[in-house]
Design a protein around this motif. Structure first.
Motif, mmCIF file in Angstrom:
data_model
loop_
_atom_site.group_PDB
_atom_site.id
_atom_site.type_symbol
_atom_site.label_atom_id
_atom_site.label_comp_id
_atom_site.label_asym_id
_atom_site.label_seq_id
_atom_site.Cartn_x
_atom_site.Cartn_y
_atom_site.Cartn_z
ATOM 1 N N UNK A 163 31.154 3.804 -19.115
ATOM 2 C CA UNK A 163 30.658 2.680 -19.913
ATOM 3 C C UNK A 163 29.169 2.875 -20.205
ATOM 4 N N UNK A 164 28.835 2.899 -21.475
ATOM 5 C CA UNK A 164 27.443 3.048 -21.912
ATOM 6 C C UNK A 164 26.924 1.708 -22.398
ATOM 7 N N UNK A 165 25.804 1.272 -21.818
ATOM 8 C CA UNK A 165 25.173 0.010 -22.203
ATOM 9 C C UNK A 165 24.000 0.319 -23.131
ATOM 10 N N UNK A 166 24.068 -0.186 -24.348
ATOM 11 C CA UNK A 166 22.980 -0.025 -25.315
ATOM 12 C C UNK A 166 22.223 -1.344 -25.371
ATOM 13 N N UNK A 167 21.015 -1.339 -24.806
ATOM 14 C CA UNK A 167 20.225 -2.553 -24.667
ATOM 15 C C UNK A 167 19.056 -2.529 -25.635
ATOM 16 N N UNK A 168 19.066 -3.468 -26.603
ATOM 17 C CA UNK A 168 17.908 -3.576 -27.491
ATOM 18 C C UNK A 168 16.699 -3.993 -26.662
ATOM 19 N N UNK A 211 15.790 -4.508 -35.171
ATOM 20 C CA UNK A 211 14.926 -5.235 -36.104
ATOM 21 C C UNK A 211 14.145 -6.370 -35.451
ATOM 22 N N UNK A 212 14.764 -7.103 -34.541
ATOM 23 C CA UNK A 212 14.135 -8.291 -33.974
ATOM 24 C C UNK A 212 13.544 -8.079 -32.586
ATOM 25 N N UNK A 213 13.382 -6.830 -32.162
ATOM 26 C CA UNK A 213 12.716 -6.567 -30.885
ATOM 27 C C UNK A 213 11.267 -7.032 -30.963
ATOM 28 N N UNK A 214 10.858 -7.828 -30.004
ATOM 29 C CA UNK A 214 9.469 -8.293 -29.965
ATOM 30 C C UNK A 214 8.578 -7.194 -29.414
ATOM 31 N N UNK A 215 8.975 -6.623 -28.290
ATOM 32 C CA UNK A 215 8.247 -5.485 -27.726
ATOM 33 C C UNK A 215 8.676 -4.233 -28.478
ATOM 34 N N UNK A 216 7.707 -3.464 -28.925
ATOM 35 C CA UNK A 216 8.021 -2.278 -29.726
ATOM 36 C C UNK A 216 7.253 -1.043 -29.235
ATOM 37 N N UNK A 217 7.514 -0.617 -28.015
ATOM 38 C CA UNK A 217 6.866 0.616 -27.542
ATOM 39 C C UNK A 217 7.424 1.822 -28.286
ATOM 40 N N UNK A 218 6.597 2.818 -28.505
ATOM 41 C CA UNK A 218 7.103 4.033 -29.142
ATOM 42 C C UNK A 218 7.711 4.951 -28.083
ATOM 43 N N UNK A 219 8.293 6.045 -28.552
ATOM 44 C CA UNK A 219 8.974 6.959 -27.629
ATOM 45 C C UNK A 219 8.035 7.526 -26.587
ATOM 46 N N UNK A 220 6.782 7.781 -26.976
ATOM 47 C CA UNK A 220 5.806 8.332 -26.044
ATOM 48 C C UNK A 220 5.498 7.334 -24.929
ATOM 49 N N UNK A 221 5.308 6.072 -25.297
ATOM 50 C CA UNK A 221 5.020 5.039 -24.295
ATOM 51 C C UNK A 221 6.217 4.833 -23.377
ATOM 52 N N UNK A 222 7.418 4.890 -23.959
ATOM 53 C CA UNK A 222 8.619 4.706 -23.147
ATOM 54 C C UNK A 222 8.805 5.853 -22.169
ATOM 55 N N UNK A 267 15.918 -10.613 -27.590
ATOM 56 C CA UNK A 267 15.794 -12.068 -27.466
ATOM 57 C C UNK A 267 16.116 -12.794 -28.778
ATOM 58 N N UNK A 268 15.744 -12.209 -29.905
ATOM 59 C CA UNK A 268 15.978 -12.853 -31.203
ATOM 60 C C UNK A 268 17.344 -12.584 -31.790
ATOM 61 N N UNK A 269 18.178 -11.847 -31.072
ATOM 62 C CA UNK A 269 19.525 -11.560 -31.553
ATOM 63 C C UNK A 269 19.569 -10.409 -32.548
ATOM 64 N N UNK A 270 20.742 -10.190 -33.075
ATOM 65 C CA UNK A 270 20.973 -9.125 -34.049
ATOM 66 C C UNK A 270 20.987 -9.750 -35.437
ATOM 67 N N UNK A 271 20.301 -9.128 -36.370
ATOM 68 C CA UNK A 271 20.204 -9.682 -37.721
ATOM 69 C C UNK A 271 21.525 -9.518 -38.467
ATOM 70 N N UNK A 327 31.451 -19.564 -24.642
ATOM 71 C CA UNK A 327 30.914 -20.747 -25.316
ATOM 72 C C UNK A 327 29.414 -20.922 -25.150
ATOM 73 N N UNK A 328 28.818 -20.154 -24.261
ATOM 74 C CA UNK A 328 27.393 -20.301 -23.997
ATOM 75 C C UNK A 328 26.634 -19.069 -24.464
ATOM 76 N N UNK A 329 25.451 -19.259 -25.005
ATOM 77 C CA UNK A 329 24.617 -18.141 -25.445
ATOM 78 C C UNK A 329 23.847 -17.615 -24.232
ATOM 79 N N UNK A 330 24.023 -16.340 -23.945
ATOM 80 C CA UNK A 330 23.408 -15.732 -22.767
ATOM 81 C C UNK A 330 22.065 -15.103 -23.100
ATOM 82 N N UNK A 331 21.185 -15.056 -22.120
ATOM 83 C CA UNK A 331 19.935 -14.325 -22.266
ATOM 84 C C UNK A 331 20.243 -12.845 -22.394
ATOM 85 N N UNK A 332 19.346 -12.129 -23.053
ATOM 86 C CA UNK A 332 19.574 -10.699 -23.258
ATOM 87 C C UNK A 332 19.696 -9.942 -21.946
#
Length: 245
Positions: free
Chosen positions: A81-86, A114-125, A200-204, A223-228
């Protein structure tokens, strides 16, 4: 019962029934846990084999341990199982990794959407990757995994949905209309599952359409919206209940 530390050793560090341990692992065993010659270790070779081992020599470079007979472990899911986390804000990714490893994920992939608030680049990551892998290793040891799940990224949303579409079962988790419940998406007999969790802002809406164009299904998580940082744990638990237990 005395605590026996669980150590992951690559097969290239095992020869003729003897494992060589160096670096931070050796330092932890000798300096933190205060283990000495004759003490036991639990060694995993990253290929599903575990060994009861005994420290037989301590040197300036590390230590060696004599391995007992290999024992096949049955603690991994029967599929990957691969988890892809925005990418989330703050240190939430660390929480996602820790819990995903405990719940059986094969890998965790950081995704820039698109809606990621934190936007580190590959080097920072890349600078954070060593710490994130340590979190994965610690969680794997704590819950008895025979394998340390990999953490990788950051990849683009387009690359993520392409990879997910190549799995036996692939879906994105979505709080909008047009979703299916997980029991209707998951199926027995698969070898690979991939799913994406939005930030956090969901998928556009645009990203949803791109996923559908790639053949991915939209999964609703109740029925409930979960935190990311909660959603991946919910999905992994559902996978385990529906397909593993």
């Amino acid at each position: 019962m005395a605590f026996i530390p669980r150590i992951y050793v690559g097969s290239d560090m095992i020869n003729d029934g003897i494992a060589f341990i160096n670096g931070s692992d050796a330092n932890h065993i000798l300096r933190v846990l205060r283990k000495v010659k004759g003490d036991e270790l639990h060694i995993c070779d990253m290929h599903g084999n575990s060994y009861r081992a005994t420290i037989n020599e301590i040197t300036d470079d590390g230590l060696t341990a004599i391995l007992g007979e290999p024992e096949k472990e049955n603690c991994e899911m029967p599929f990957k199982v691969s988890v892809y986390q925005c990418f989330p804000k703050g240190d939430k990714l660390e929480t996602v990794i820790q819990k995903a490893v405990e719940l059986g994920a094969h890998e965790i992939v950081a995704v820039m959407s698109e809606r990621c608030v934190a936007k580190p680049d590959s080097k920072a990551f890349a600078k954070r990757l060593e710490r994130l892998m340590k979190i994965s290793e610690s969680a794997a040891a704590q819950c008895g995994r025979s394998y340390i799940p990999q953490v990788r990224g950051i990849i683009s949303y387009a690359d993520a949905i392409k990879e997910i579409s190549e799995k036996d079962v692939g879906f994105i988790c979505y709080e909008g209309d047009g979703t299916l419940p997980l029991p209707q998406i998951l199926k027995d007999g698969v070898k690979s599952i991939g799913f994406l969790i939005g930030p956090e802002g969901g998928i556009s809406a645009k990203e949803v359409e791109k996923a559908k164009e790639c053949g991915l299904q939209l999964a609703g998580l109740g029925k409930r919206i979960l935190r990311t940082e909660t959603a991946s744990g919910y999905v992994l638990s559902a996978i385990s209940v529906l397909l593993e237990i």
